[in-house]
Every structure is written in structure tokens, then in C-alpha cells.
Design an enzyme around this catalytic site. Structure first.
Site, short mmCIF file in Angstrom:
data_model
loop_
_atom_site.label_atom_id
_atom_site.label_comp_id
_atom_site.label_asym_id
_atom_site.label_seq_id
_atom_site.Cartn_x
_atom_site.Cartn_y
_atom_site.Cartn_z
N ASP A 104 18.95 -6.66 -4.90
CA ASP A 104 17.83 -6.06 -4.17
C ASP A 104 17.74 -4.56 -4.62
O ASP A 104 17.20 -4.18 -5.26
CB ASP A 104 18.12 -6.25 -2.63
CG ASP A 104 17.69 -7.67 -2.12
OD1 ASP A 104 18.05 -8.38 -2.88
OD2 ASP A 104 17.44 -7.87 -1.10
N GLU B 229 27.80 -11.00 6.18
CA GLU B 229 26.84 -11.05 4.79
C GLU B 229 27.64 -10.15 4.03
O GLU B 229 27.99 -10.39 2.73
CB GLU B 229 25.55 -10.53 5.51
CG GLU B 229 24.52 -10.38 4.18
CD GLU B 229 23.33 -10.00 4.43
OE1 GLU B 229 23.07 -9.22 5.78
OE2 GLU B 229 22.26 -10.11 3.79
#
Ligand SMILES: *[C@@H]1O[C@H](CO)[C@@H](O)[C@H](O)[C@H]1NC(C)=O
Ligand SMILES: *[C@@H]1O[C@H](CO)[C@@H](O)[C@H](O)[C@H]1NC(C)=O
Ligand SMILES: *[C@@H]1O[C@H](CO)[C@@H](O)[C@H](O)[C@H]1NC(C)=O
Length: 814
Positions: free
Chosen positions: A551, A784
Site C-alpha cells: 500500500d 496484522e
């Protein structure tokens, strides 16, 4: 001001380079576009036909035989499963439209009128202490613990074959006090059965004395006739009520229940704004009892208590005994033992000297990945440059694991390639089925959408802006990692049992490879560029590259066509290498892939295109400056919503960008030639990469490798006012796994840097395992990503997608 100047310069440079290399560009157009261009010159009428053709390509399936030829009842032992990834507990079948069952619960003393306190979908907002499948084999049984404040809710299930419709199963739901003094805590459990829209069939509530629900019976196309019985097996029940109604969709089951609880509360004329209850809270029938599609039983008891739900298939006529009570205990115990034995034979953690605690942890990390494999059905929204609006993809099923049951309970293309490593080593057949489903989602262009949002429940969890998938956008082709891994560890099984499947997959892989090799090509020969960066935004400090999977990892500050991305180039080199191996395995010509693999692995060319001799590291190249900041600026008047002056963070460029290596940014992307094992073992570049990787001022921490060096200008910088750093510092386990794997590789091949590689291998592996386990013990979750300063888990959780690769690290399987 700065911006318009920048753009002028940018265009000029672009024009120059395009001239220099214009000769080759025409070859890169897909054939269809060339022909379309030709057609335009001939006749307008035909143009309309061509346009229609181009418009439909994005949602036209790749046109050979599907890979998934057996589904649903063709595979009876995987027909029923916990395929609802996003709920705390529920079973359904692998059918496009299924009977679904599920669990909800709440504490009567603290349920709020707005529904706060009511549990159904896995939700971080519920702030549960922990929940995960502790054991799950992907086929037959599972054991889960959910710790919600003062109680532990234990859900288990076991399946049993019989008849022609996927057999029987039984589930137990036990509510146990977390501590001795939590005994007596009052909990309401709701177990429901629903039929999805478009399911052919019916369900109804069976009532006994006092209008008590004793079970559910029904008949659907997939399941034939069945009954579901509900029994209390331990403790006492204070209240028992039920609801049989029509819910408008799976996405509103919770709302439907809450609505009925509220009606019940109001009928009891209680204060409606405080909490829903305090006294008994009953589900009342809402008058829609005719042809219900949703039947809920509510059981309120005090911990400890336990209920048993047994599903019996009508076609299982010669059942000798029921899968209940003692039989259930025995069946569960037997499955647990089989699981433990297989777990040890696959991962060998006991023989490696791990403690029981560590093995329990590893079982959980593995099981929660396998236990959250879901089965989804529906259409995605896709868009191409030829369609004005998003258009629906074809209706399709997807059998896939998910990154996170709470936050990402749906399929993600690049995550799935990592999940595939752990799944395939356990059960190659399941993984090949998952791969088959994904590759059936490939369109005629060779594109596979990167995020699959199928069905009402999945759609309800995705913000609007992320729904549409665009067909110019790639995602790392990580299924090549999985296939390479399977070839390495399971070649025998693959060739013996799955040769035909692999043979059928091969043309799709060729097309997929080509799609990357053609659509993501860079401006110069041998270069590649991720598409999908926003060239026009002035809101982002560094325009995101979502397609790369990383990202907000910083790239060239000014996206343009000259850019080249070293990670993508390595992915394609790696993919070509795997294609060559597959071609060889299948007895096809390997030449084309060998050639591409060798060309892209040629270290001289790699270094020429991506080695910055200035900072001595691999890097992207593009139109770049480090001198960018976010500053509060007034919006241009036409964008202001009101008369009051609104200030917004906008990017200010303090220095004109120029064409250069993005070589002040060191991080995961710089490691790709190492990570994907493209660097020659004797190359001095390898020595430098290993040295930098080990440097605590750059990437090294006690908890794993951070994504971006502390010295990088955008280290831990927000990308907009609202976008905190994501791949700009935190430690991610997928790339750490690949790094450990690469270090292992380089420590096992001849070369000058074997020793350094071995040390890094051992240390990095140990650091990662220790921290992930430590954070699990502290917080109850796998995360995560992990904080590079103190190792703390961050982001969504539980994240037993690629973070569960910790099991392969423990087992040293690469
Ligand atoms: C019922 O629960 C109690 C307390 O947890 C436990 O000791 C007992 O073994 C359970 N009985 C059965 C039949 O499961
Ligand atoms: C591949 O070709 C070789 C030599 O032609 C042959 O011996 C082998 O059996 C073939 N393998 C398969 C899987 O067809
Ligand atoms: C990949 O693309 C390059 C550049 O167009 C081409 O030369 C090469 O043959 C392609 N490789 C394969 C395997 O198609």
C-alpha cells in the site's frame, strides 16, 4: 504553485523518453486493441461492435474448461464446514445457496438497547479477550475457545459421514466461567438456522410442550430432508424462547433478532433507554411464522452450562446410534488425537524440542487459518477503461482462506498465495481446490481481481470505495510461491493424484503470466511498473501503490510511465522460474520461461536497472524528490463546502522532482532481489544486502525486520491526515517469512556469504517466533503487523492469515 511547475517538467521528460523508445511500444498492445484500432479506420459501424466487444472483455470468463469440476456434494467430506469466515461460530455447506447455522450471544445484564453487547459477526469492537480455533483439520472437526469477559464459550463440532447429503454433524456450545468467582454469570445463547436467499427449500420450528422449540426440520435441494435437535446437556436453563420469522437477508440476522428483543422489551414495558433487559428477555414470535427462513432458539443460563445441537441428514437411514452425548465425546476425542498425530508428523514440533505451550500455540495459529476457510458466492464489481461504470463480474463461487475473521473475512489474491503454503503442507487437496477456485475467476484477458467481495455478508463489511476492482491493476502473483512450494514438498503427491488438474491449470498460468508480463511492463526493456498509482492527487504524501500489496510503501514521489519497480520485476522473474519448473514437470517446452527467467535473473542487467551505486542498494527508479511535506492548506474556493474557510492537509513539493533512483528509501522493496532469490550467491550485492538487513539503524529489530528503514524520509509518516503509516515501519510477517526463507537458501548454497546468511537466518527466525508468541500470550491474538519499537501487535486481529506462517518458521519448512 509548486505543483504545476512540477507537472510541466514531468511531461517534458516523459516526451523525451517516449521518443527514445517508441519503436518497441506497438508490440505491447494486446492484439485485440490493435485490431480494434484497425477497425475504427475502416468503418464506424463496425467500431460499435468492437467497442461492445472491448466492454465485455473485463467480465468474460477465460474460455477453457473450468478447473473446479467437482463441488458441493461431489466432495461429501468437505460439504459441511465452518465456511462462514466472518462469524464467531457457524456451519454451512459448500453450495452457492446454503442452509446456514450460527451462534449469537449476549450478557442480559449489559445488553444495550442499540444492540451494543450483542455478539454475532467477529468484530474487534466486541473487545473479546481472545477467540480462535485451537484445533481444526479443515474437514471433520474443530475446537474453538472464545473468551468474552467473565466467560469462556467453547464451541466444538464433529462431522460423520452417512447417507447421500453430506452426513451428520453435532456441535456443542459450552459456557464456562473464566474464573471460579465468575460462576453463575448469566448468558443468553442464540442458535439459529437460516436459509439463504435463492435456496430451494424450507425450514420450520418443531414445538413441544409449553410451545417450547425442540428442534428444526426442513428440506433443501442440497440437503434433502433433515432435522436439527437442540438439547441441554449440562447446567440449568432459566429461560427458553424462540423466534421463527422471515429475515430479508443474511446481512440483517442480528438486526432481526434485536428488533424482536426490543419488541419483547417494550411489551414488558421496561425502560427502553437504559439496557434491554435486567429481567428475562424473550424472543417473541412476530407474526411472520408462515414460511420462515430464519429460526432462532434462545437459551439463557448461568455459567457453567452447555448445549448440544445435532444435525441429522434424512438420507442417513441406517444410523446405528446418534452422534450425541457420550458418542459425541468419543468421536471428538478420536478426532483430536488424529489431529495431534498428524500435526506432529507434518510439523515435527515436538521432536524439535518445542514445549507443550508452544505446540498449543502453533496448533491455534494453524487451526485458525484453516478454520476460517470460507465458501463465498456472488459477483464482484469490476471496471475497465472500456466500461463507463463498474459492471458485475460473472456469478461465481470462491473457496478460500481469509486474512482476518474480523476485519478481512473475504478472499484477497496476494494473501492467499501465502496462506497456501501452510494449507498445502497440511492438505494438498484443499489447497489445490482453493487454487482452482481462484483461477476460475480469471477473465479472458488473464486478469484475476485482487479482492473478492462475494455475497451479502461480505459486501456488508467493505467500504464503498474498495468495492470496485479495476482490470489494469495487478497484485503480487503469490500463487507462484504456493505452486513452487507444492512442487518442492509435494511433487510426488501432485504427480500421482493431481497431474491432470495441474495440466489443466497450466494454460491458465500461462495466460496469467502473460497478463503480468504484458500489462505491467515498464518503459525500458526488462523493467516493470505497478499500475494504479494516482498521478494527480495532491492529498497523499506519496501516492499509494495498493497493487503492490505494500500500500503506502514509498515509491517515486511523482508517479509516471518511466517508473520502474524492483519488487515487481523480481516477482515476474520468480514467476518465470516457477513456470519453467512447471513446464518441465508437465513435459511442455520450457524455453520461453527459461529465457525470461534467465533474462530477468541476469544480475548485470538487474544491477544496471535497479542498483543505486550512490547508496549501494536496490531501489525503484522514477521521477522523485524527498522534499515533500503535508501542510494545512485552504481548499480552492470551488471545493469548499461552506463559507467558513476549511483547511485540509495537502502535499507541498519543496523541490522539483528529477529522474533518479528512489534510493533514500530502504526497506522491504529493496530486499526483493534477495527475498525472491534472484541475487547470485557470489555477488557483492548480496554481501551488502545482508549487511544492511542486519543493521539496527535500518531494518533490524529484536522482533523482526521493520518494513522501512529508520533513516528513510517517510519512516512512520502519515500519508494523509487520516492514513497512519502502514508499510512504513511496522513488522509484517509475510515478508519476514520470505526473508528467513531466503537467508536459509543462501546459507545452503555455495557462496561467499553463507555464514552471514546462516547467522541472520537463525537470529531473525528466533526473534520472530519469540515475539509473536509473547504478544499472543499478552494479548490473546495474532496481529496484522508488529510495532518495530516494542514488538507490540498492531492493526487488525486476530490476523491468522499470513501471520500464521510463524508455524512454518517454527517447523523450518520453506
Ligand atoms: C457439567 O459441568 C460440570 C462443571 O463444569 C462438569 O464438572 C461436569 O463434568 C459436566 N458434566 C457433563 C455431563 O458434561
Ligand atoms: C515426459 O517425457 C519423458 C521423455 O519423453 C517421459 O519419459 C515421461 O514419462 C514424460 N512424463 C510425463 C509425466 O508425461
Ligand atoms: C515477457 O515479456 C518480454 C518483453 O516483452 C518478452 O521478451 C518475453 O518473451 C516475455 N516472456 C514470456 C515468457 O512470455
Amino acid at each position: 504553485m509548486a505543483r504545476s511547475k512540477t507537472q510541466e517538467k514531468h511531461t517534458k521528460i516523459k516526451a523525451k523518453l517516449v521518443n527514445a523508445s517508441s519503436a518497441k511500444t506497438s508490440n505491447n498492445f494486446p492484439l485485440s486493441m490493435n485490431s480494434a484500432i484497425g477497425v475504427i479506420c475502416i468503418a464506424i459501424a463496425v467500431w460499435f461492435v468492437a467497442k461492445g466487444y472491448l466492454e465485455t472483455r473485463v467480465n468474460t470468463p477465460y474460455n477453457v474448461e473450468k478447473l473446479v469440476t467437482t463441488s458441493g456434494l461431489d466432495i461429501p467430506d468437505r460439504y459441511w464446514g465452518t465456511y462462514r469466515s466472518g462469524v464467531y461460530f457457524g456451519l454451512k455447506t459448500r453450495d452457492p445457496h446454503s442452509l446456514v447455522t450460527g451462534l449469537m450471544w449476549y450478557f442480559p445484564r449489559s445488553l444495550r438497547y442499540d444492540g451494543n453487547g450483542f455478539r454475532h459477526w467477529c468484530d474487534q469492537g466486541d473487545k473479546l479477550n481472545r477467540y480462535a480455533w485451537l484445533e481444526h483439520d479443515g474437514r471433520t472437526f474443530g475446537v474453538q475457545e472464545i473468551v468474552d469477559n467473565s466467560v469462556v464459550i467453547k464451541t466444538t463440532f464433529v462431522k460423520r459421514p452417512g447417507g447421500y447429503h453430506g452426513g451428520d454433524w453435532t456441535a456443542r456450545i459450552a459456557v464456562l466461567p473464566e474464573k471460579e468467582y465468575d460462576k453463575g454469570e448469566e448468558v443468553s445463547l442464540l442458535f439459529y438456522t437460516a436459509i439463504e436467499e435463492s435456496t430451494r427449500g424450507w425450514i420450520k420450528a418443531n414445538l413441544g410442550d409449553y410451545n417450547r422449540l425442540t428442534g428444526i426440520e426442513g428440506n433443501t435441494k442440497g440437503l434433502g430432508s433433515f432435522i436439527i435437535n437442540l438439547n441441554l446437556i449440562n447446567g440449568t436453563i432459566e429461560e427458553h424462547s424462540f423466534l421463527a420469522t422471515v429475515a430479508s437477508g443474511l446481512n440483517v440476522l442480528k438486526e432481526t433478532v434485536l428488533q424482536n428483543l426490543r419488541i419483547a422489551t417494550e411489551k414488558g414495558s421496561m425502560e427502553k433507554h437504559v439496557v434491554l433487559a435486567g429481567e428475562q428477555l424473550l424472543l417473541l414470535s412476530d407474526g411472520k411464522k408462515e414460511d420462515p427462513n430464519f429460526v432462532v432458539t434462545q437459551v439463557t443460563g448461568r455459567a457453567p452450562f452447555e448445549i448440544e445441537v445435532s444435525y441429522e441428514s434424512g438420507s442417513f437411514s441406517n444410523r446405528i446410534d446418534k452422534l450425541t452425548g457420550k458418542n459425541y465425546d468419543e468421536a471428538l476425542e478420536k478426532q483430536r488425537q488424529l489431529f495431534s498425530t498428524k500435526f506432529e508428523s507434518v510439523f515435527k514440533l515436538k521432536s524439535k524440542g518445542y514445549t507443550d505451550d508452544e505446540i498449543t500455540f502453533a496448533k491455534m495459529a494453524f487451526s485458525n487459518l484453516v478454520g476460517s476457510i470460507g465458501y463465498f458466492y456472488g459477483t464482484s464489481q469490476v471496471q475497465s477503461t472500456y466500461t463507463q461504470e463498474p459492471v458485475p463480474y460473472w456469478k461465481a463461487p470462491l473457496y478460500t482462506a481469509v486474512p482476518s475473521r474480523s476485519f478481512f473475512p473475504r478472499g484477497f489474491l496476494w494473501d492467499e498465495g501465502f496462506h497456501g503454503l501452510l494449507i498445502s503442507i497440511w492438505d494438498t487437496e484443499i489447497e489445490l481446490d482453493i487454487i482452482s477456485h481462484w483461477f476460475d475467476l480469471m477473465n479472458v484477458e488473464g486478469w484475476i481481481p485482487r479482492e473478492m467481495i462475494l455475497g451479502q455478508e461480505a459486501l456488508a463489511k467493505v467500504p464503498e470505495e474498495f468495492v470496485t476492482q479495476i482490470n489494469t491493476n495487478a497484485n503480487p502473483p503469490t500463487f507462484f510461491l504456493t505452486l513452487d512450494f507444492i512442487l518442492q514438498h509435494k511433487e510426488h503427491e501432485l504427480l500421482k493424484h493431481n497431474f491432470q488438474l495441474l495440466d489443466k491449470l497450466y494454460p491458465r498460468l500461462q495466460t496469467w503470466f502473460s497478463w503480468f508480463n504484458v500489462t505491467q511492463i515498464g518503459d525500458l526493456p526488462g523493467t516493470y511498473r505497478w499500475r494504479g498509482r494516482d498521478e494527480t492527487t495532491n492529498r497523499e504524501l506519496n501516492p499509494k501503490t495498493l497493487t503492490s500489496g505494500l500500500d503506502d510503501y514509498p515509491r517515486a514521489s511523482h508517479p509516471n510511465v518511466i517508473e520502474r519497480h524492483v519488487d515487481l520485476r523480481c516477482w515476474i522473474a520468480f514467476a518465470a522460474r516457477v513456470m519453467a519448473k512447471l513446464a518441465e514437470t508437465l513435459n511442455y517446452s520450457t524455453n520461453k520461461y527459461e529465457e525470461t527467467s534467465q533474462y530477468l535473473s541476469d544480475n548485470n542487467l538487474l544491477n544496471k536497472l535497479h542498483w543505486s551505486s550512490n547508496t549501494q542498494m536496490y531501489s525503484d527508479y522514477g521521477l522523485h524528490t524527498d522534499k515533500v511535506i503535508l501542510r494545512k492548506s485552504a481548499l480552492p474556493p470551488h471545493k469548499q463546502r461552506s463559507h467558513t474557510q476549511s483547511l485540509e492537509m495537502l502535499r507541498v513539493v519543496l523541490e522539483d522532482p528529477s529522474l533518479k533512483y528512489v534510493d533514500t528509501t530502504f526497506g522491504y522493496v529493496s530486499l526483493f532481489p534477495f527475498i525472491l532469490q534472484i541475487i547470485d550467491p557470489d555477488s557483492p550485492q548480496l554481501g551488502k544486502v545482508l549487511q544492511d538487513l542486519r543493521d539496527p539503524d535500518l531494518l533490524w529489530t529484536k522482533y523482526g525486520l521493520r518494513s522501512l528503514a529508520k533513516t528513510s524520509p517517510l519512516y512512520m509518516k502519515f500519508n494523509t491526515e487520516h492514513d497512519p503509516p502502514y508499510w512504513r515501519g511496522p513488522i509484517w510477517i509475510n515478508l519476514n517469512y520470505l526473508t528467513v526463507r531466503a537467508a536459509y537458501h543462501y546459507s545452503n548454497v555455495k557462496g561467499l556469504y553463507r555464514e552471514n546468511a546462516r547467522k541472520i537466518y537463525e537470529e531473525l527466525r528466533k526473534n520472530l517466533i519469540q515475539n509473536i508468541i509473547k504478544q499472543y500470550k499478552k494479548t490473546g491474538y495474532l496481529w496484522e503487523h508488529y510495532d518495530d519499537s516494542d514488538g507490540k501487535g498492531k492493526g487488525s486481529h486476530p490476523f491468522t492469515g499470513w501471520t500464521s506462517l510463524v508455524v512454518l518458521l517454527m517447523a523450518e519448512i520453506y
